[in-house]
Design a protein around this motif. Structure first.
Motif, mmCIF file in Angstrom:
data_model
loop_
_atom_site.group_PDB
_atom_site.id
_atom_site.type_symbol
_atom_site.label_atom_id
_atom_site.label_comp_id
_atom_site.label_asym_id
_atom_site.label_seq_id
_atom_site.Cartn_x
_atom_site.Cartn_y
_atom_site.Cartn_z
ATOM 1 N N UNK A 559 20.668 5.270 -6.573
ATOM 2 C CA UNK A 559 19.446 5.151 -5.999
ATOM 3 C C UNK A 559 18.442 5.527 -6.949
ATOM 4 N N UNK A 560 18.497 6.332 -7.909
ATOM 5 C CA UNK A 560 17.546 6.838 -8.812
ATOM 6 C C UNK A 560 17.510 5.788 -9.798
ATOM 7 N N UNK A 561 18.757 5.216 -10.353
ATOM 8 C CA UNK A 561 18.412 4.057 -11.155
ATOM 9 C C UNK A 561 17.633 2.665 -10.474
ATOM 10 N N UNK A 562 17.958 2.697 -9.361
ATOM 11 C CA UNK A 562 17.107 1.720 -8.584
ATOM 12 C C UNK A 562 15.667 1.825 -8.550
ATOM 13 N N UNK A 563 15.232 3.093 -8.132
ATOM 14 C CA UNK A 563 13.791 3.569 -7.984
ATOM 15 C C UNK A 563 13.031 3.924 -9.258
ATOM 16 N N UNK A 564 13.874 4.549 -10.068
ATOM 17 C CA UNK A 564 13.227 5.064 -11.467
ATOM 18 C C UNK A 564 11.936 5.781 -11.090
ATOM 19 N N UNK A 565 12.222 6.853 -10.199
ATOM 20 C CA UNK A 565 11.129 7.854 -10.238
ATOM 21 C C UNK A 565 10.800 8.527 -11.479
ATOM 22 N N UNK A 566 9.234 8.459 -11.683
ATOM 23 C CA UNK A 566 8.816 9.091 -12.895
ATOM 24 C C UNK A 566 8.718 10.725 -13.015
ATOM 25 N N UNK A 567 8.657 11.114 -11.667
ATOM 26 C CA UNK A 567 8.701 12.583 -11.694
ATOM 27 C C UNK A 567 9.475 13.072 -10.501
ATOM 28 N N UNK A 579 17.347 0.237 -0.113
ATOM 29 C CA UNK A 579 18.086 0.009 -1.678
ATOM 30 C C UNK A 579 19.689 -0.066 -1.061
ATOM 31 N N UNK A 580 20.089 1.000 -0.217
ATOM 32 C CA UNK A 580 21.297 1.040 0.116
ATOM 33 C C UNK A 580 21.799 -0.640 0.789
ATOM 34 N N UNK A 581 20.851 -1.033 1.662
ATOM 35 C CA UNK A 581 21.219 -2.432 2.241
ATOM 36 C C UNK A 581 21.184 -3.699 1.369
ATOM 37 N N UNK A 582 20.650 -3.398 0.142
ATOM 38 C CA UNK A 582 20.551 -4.298 -0.990
ATOM 39 C C UNK A 582 21.737 -4.435 -1.662
ATOM 40 N N UNK A 583 22.502 -3.614 -1.404
ATOM 41 C CA UNK A 583 24.052 -3.575 -2.267
ATOM 42 C C UNK A 583 25.049 -4.170 -1.148
ATOM 43 N N UNK A 584 25.840 -5.196 -1.717
ATOM 44 C CA UNK A 584 26.977 -5.699 -1.031
ATOM 45 C C UNK A 584 28.051 -4.597 -1.276
ATOM 46 N N UNK A 585 29.069 -4.923 -0.320
ATOM 47 C CA UNK A 585 30.420 -4.389 -0.285
ATOM 48 C C UNK A 585 30.967 -4.261 -1.791
#
Ligand code: ZN
Length: 712
Positions: A559-567, A579-585
């Protein structure tokens, strides 16, 4: 055994059993293990079986009679069992003293004797030549019911009065003349002890727990419990109810008050010497001011007492004053019931919620317009079962009288039907289970409606228990017992509901059994402390099948890799879901350590409508999911990159969770079991099989000191 020998043995056994009974049930002292006492009783029983003519009515085996009675026989009291006047305030008490001063035409300069006012059933015990002959209820004060068979089952009541020694009576300030009178009455006279049969709070709780599991109607309170136990015809049932008895009065033959015993405090001493149980809290008070102090002290301790009380009884300590002051109407001038403030209030029923119990039984709870009663604001009240609703003829919108005393669950006493507007709605049993949506049915000849899904309560309970557990959301102080209590009360159905418990819901907590102000505040503080949850912990705490702590962490990194939070920041639930739903099995299955089975489980969790509802509820109820900084350029520490650790035993310097965090922060991983892929086993105190396994596989074993060096 020959009859002569049996007779001697029987007498000895009776004395021995009686001695241990007295210690255990009157003095609260265990002088023999219960099992050993049982075997003494068994021996007595079989000897008596062999020689039935040796059975006496005072034998411990005779406490439970064989056959139930067909009805109670009336019995007339030798002297009336009086009732009491009630006072509710200090000014009521002052007015009482003033009335007595006017009656006596002199100022009051007498001591008072204060006793706790037990909320039970008044019983008189009639001893002839020291042997219990008749036990009777108060009835109308003149004639009561003969309940001897049932009362005999109360272990704290002696079947034969104890015979004090001369020295004991002397120490209790009885003169030689008075001592002789007492002995004469024990040998060949009538002694009547009066007191209160009670059911302790613990016994009531245990019984109701049992009845609930059997689907039987619950006892409304301890007083009803004790009255119902004594005023029923089968003494076997009474015996099962484990009642107790405290004595407060003693009538000695035909002697007047003050003739043999001088004061109420001396009378209590004599009761004790005769083997009866007397409340230890009773106390002499010099004057009314001291009475008020005693009363307030009792009020503060009230919830902690083992039994229900509804106030104190204040008596003139000097027994000579009793006949002097006499009786007016039905009640005496020389004593007064000083009661706690009424604990009833009226309020409106806004809703009914159905809670599911451990056995699947559905119990209705009335949601009330919050109202102050018994020193707390109350907004819920249990109704026990649907029959109760019908019995009360309760409808939505009705104004009701509720009662709460101490930390006991508030209950609806009655419905004020005259206040109806015509808009009140009838209440029907739920069509579906509120917890699992499963089928609901009223089982034949049972009061309760039940959810037919056998796993209903247990599954939800396990899920919530997992959520609050240490590796997960880690609610320190919110243990399985509280979770179960909240669930059984219908306060929570799932983990997200926990977060709805905040300051505004304090009254809900106070509506639960054994919940006082402090405990409620404590629970709210525990929950408030956990309103921010680390993403990995949150994912783990959801209890997704096959997703352990490590997998949860892997997903959090994803999730962190996908969202890249700055802080370090809170992540919106919607972006977590998307994000979870964007991932296929396949996407999931391609992640490190996640196989197709785990991937399927994760995939279906994040696509399940019910789960999404639950997730949204977390956000609605104020949960913040925190994600660590994971900027595009931010490098992850790699000192332990790829290294797999297994922790075993306890570390002295840091908690296991802290150790795991440290390893992860340095790029390492932890797993639960030792395999040939394990790089290090960190062995703390008392490490067990994992240590052996590591040795067997030749894995590097680190002690705490070595481990600390590595993670430095
Ligand atoms: Zn259910």
């Amino acid at each position: 055994m020959k009859k002569e020998a049996a007779k001697i043995r029987i007498e000895k056994l009776k004395d021995e059993i009686n001695y241990h009974r007295y210690n255990y049930h009157v003095l609260d002292r265990e002088t023999i293990a219960p099992a050993a006492l049982d075997s003494l009783k068994n021996e007595l029983f079989s000897l008596e079986n062999e020689y039935p003519d040796l059975i006496t009515s005072d034998s411990p085996t005779q406490r439970v009679a064989g056959k139930p009675l067909s009805k109670f026989v009336k019995t007339k009291h030798s002297r009336p069992m009086i009732s009491l006047f009630d006072a509710f305030s200090e000014s009521d008490m002052r007015a009482w003293q003033e009335r007595n001063e006017n009656y006596l035409k002199q100022t009051w300069n007498q001591e008072y004797y204060c006793e706790l006012k037990l909320d039970g059933l008044a019983i008189s015990l009639h001893y002839e030549s020291g042997q219990l002959q008749i036990a009777a209820t108060r009835g109308d004060g003149v004639t009561g019911e003969n309940v001897t068979a049932n009362v005999k089952t109360i272990q704290s009541i002696p079947l034969v009065l104890r015979r004090p020694t001369t020295a004991e009576l002397k120490a209790a300030e009885f003169s030689a003349r008075e001592t002789k009178i007492i002995f004469d009455l024990l040998d060949n006279g009538v002694i009547e002890a009066r007191g209160e049969a009670i059911m302790t709070k613990k016994v009531l709780r245990d019984l109701n727990k049992k009845y609930e599991s059997l689907g039987k109607p619950l006892l409304a309170n301890a007083r009803n419990g004790v009255a119902g136990s004594i005023r029923q015809l089968d003494s076997k049932i009474t015996a099962e109810r484990h009642l107790d008895f405290y004595a407060y009065d003693l009538l000695l033959g035909n002697y007047e008050r003050g003739e043999v015993v001088a004061t109420k405090s001396q009378l209590d001493s004599l009761l004790r010497l005769l083997g009866l149980k007397v409340l230890a809290d009773n106390n002499i008070c010099k004057n009314l001011e001291a009475v008020f102090t005693f009363f307030n002290g009792v009020g503060e301790r009230r919830e902690k007492l083992a039994f229900d009380i509804d106030g104190i009884v204040v008596k003139a300590n000097n027994l000579k004053m009793w006949p002097t002051l006499g009786v007016v109407g039905k009640a005496p001038r020389y004593m007064m019931a000083y009661k706690f403030p009424a604990e009833q209030a009226t309020t409106k029923v806004n809703d009914i919620v159905w809670q599911v119990g451990r056995t699947g039984a559905l119990t209705p709870t009335a949601i009330l317009e919050p109202v102050a009663v018994g020193g707390a604001t109350i907004s819920r009240s249990t109704l026990h079962n649907f029959d109760e609703i019908q019995r009360l003829d309760l409808r939505l919108g009705d104004t009701v009288v509720i009662e709460r005393s101490g930390d006991v669950i508030p209950k609806v006493i009655s419905v004020l039907k005259n206040l109806r507007t015509g808009k009140e709605k009838k209440i029907t049993p739920p069509a579906a289970c509120p917890m699992c949506g499963g089928q609901v049915e009223q089982v034949d000849d049972e009061v309760a409606y039940r959810c037919l899904n056998k796993k209903c309560f247990a599954v939800s309970l396990r899920q919530i228990e997992h959520f609050v557990s240490r590796g997960a959301a880690d609610f320190d102080g919110l243990g399985p017992k509280l979770i179960e209590q909240f669930m059984a009360a219908g306060l929570i159905k799932d983990a997200a509901d926990i977060y709805a418990i905040d300051e505004t819901k304090k009254s809900d907590l106070l509506s639960l059994e054994r919940f006082a102000e402090k405990k409620a505040e404590n629970v709210i503080a525990i929950i408030n402390a956990k309103r921010e949850l680390d993403l990995a912990r949150f994912i783990y705490s959801l209890g997704i099948r096959h997703v352990g702590e490590e997998t949860a962490r892997t997903l959090a990194v994803m999730i962190a890799e996908n969202l890249h939070p700055e802080k370090k920041q809170a992540v919106a639930l919607s972006s977590l879901i998307s994000t979870f739903q964007s991932k296929s099995r396949d996407d999931l299955a391609n992640m490190e350590d996640i196989g197709p089975v785990v991937a399927e489980s994760i995939y279906s969790f994040w696509h399940d409508e019910k789960n999404l509802e639950l997730l949204k509820k977390f956000e609605r109820n104020g949960v913040k999911i925190i994600i660590e900084a994971f900027g595009k350029n931010k490098s992850v520490q790699t000192k332990l990159a790829g290294k797999i650790f297994v922790l075993t035993g306890s570390l002295l310097g840091l908690t296991r969770d802290a150790a795991k965090d440290k390893i992860r922060a340095l790029g390492g991983k932890t797993t639960e079991s030792v395999t040939k892929n394990t790089d290090y086993v960190v062995a703390g105190e008392n490490s067990g099989s994992k240590y052996d396994k590591a040795k067997e596989l030749g894995v590097t074993i680190l002690n705490e000191e070595e481990f600390l060096k590595i993670i430095e």
